[in-house]
Motif scaffolding. Structure first.
Motif, short mmCIF file in Angstrom:
data_model
loop_
_atom_site.label_atom_id
_atom_site.label_comp_id
_atom_site.label_asym_id
_atom_site.label_seq_id
_atom_site.Cartn_x
_atom_site.Cartn_y
_atom_site.Cartn_z
N LEU A 36 0.95 -1.62 -0.44
CA LEU A 36 -0.33 -0.12 -0.38
C LEU A 36 1.19 1.13 -0.02
O LEU A 36 0.62 1.95 -0.66
N THR A 37 1.99 1.85 0.65
CA THR A 37 2.49 2.37 0.85
C THR A 37 3.70 2.77 -0.41
O THR A 37 2.85 3.99 -1.37
N LYS A 38 3.58 1.64 -1.35
CA LYS A 38 4.26 1.71 -2.55
C LYS A 38 3.28 2.16 -3.57
O LYS A 38 3.91 3.10 -4.00
N MET A 39 2.00 1.41 -3.54
CA MET A 39 0.92 1.90 -4.10
C MET A 39 1.00 4.03 -4.35
O MET A 39 1.12 4.49 -5.04
N CYS A 40 0.85 4.16 -2.80
CA CYS A 40 0.53 5.39 -2.33
C CYS A 40 1.61 6.77 -2.86
O CYS A 40 1.57 7.99 -3.21
N ASP A 41 2.57 5.76 -2.48
CA ASP A 41 4.05 6.49 -2.71
C ASP A 41 4.43 7.04 -4.45
O ASP A 41 4.44 8.05 -5.08
N ALA A 42 3.81 5.94 -5.44
CA ALA A 42 4.00 6.43 -6.72
C ALA A 42 3.10 7.57 -7.12
O ALA A 42 3.31 8.22 -8.05
N SER A 56 -7.27 0.08 -12.99
CA SER A 56 -5.76 0.87 -13.08
C SER A 56 -6.28 1.85 -11.99
O SER A 56 -7.83 2.58 -12.09
N PHE A 57 -5.73 2.61 -11.12
CA PHE A 57 -6.43 4.40 -10.19
C PHE A 57 -5.38 4.56 -11.28
O PHE A 57 -4.53 4.88 -11.28
N VAL A 58 -6.18 5.52 -11.27
CA VAL A 58 -5.89 6.46 -12.73
C VAL A 58 -5.71 8.39 -11.87
O VAL A 58 -6.89 8.71 -11.60
#
Length: 99
Positions: A36-42, A56-58
């Motif tokens: 989740l941290t990796k996703m939020c950071d991206a 996809s989170f766009v």
């Protein structure tokens, strides 16, 4: 799986990892948090996040525009902002449609 009614939680994900992969509960929760941290950071850096077979989170940057208060009709400026949307994959849409 132990779940809150209608909601999948971090703890639920960690429990599944614990059962299926044999990691400890703490390691399983750490793994969920890392993902989740990796996703939020991206996304914070302006990257979209795509999970094959899921969706996809766009991110979209919206420009400033004029909006209208629906109750009073008064025009107000809406500040520029970044919004995130989720687009389900075709596979997920099909699975959901089958119920």
């Amino acid at each position: 799986m132990m779940r809150s009614v209608g909601t999948l939680t971090r703890a639920d994900l960690a429990e599944t990892i614990n059962r299926k992969m044999g990691l400890s509960r703490a390691e399983s929760l750490d793994l969920v948090e890392s993902i989740l941290t990796k996703m939020c950071d991206a996304m914070t850096e302006g990257e979209n996040v795509k999970i094959s077979g899921f969706g996809s989170f766009v991110l979209r940057d919206k420009k400033e525009r004029i909006g209208r208060n629906p109750k009073t009709g008064v025009e107000v400026p809406i500040t520029p902002r970044r919004v995130m949307t989720f687009r389900a994959s075709q596979l997920l849409k099909e699975r959901i449609a089958k119920g």
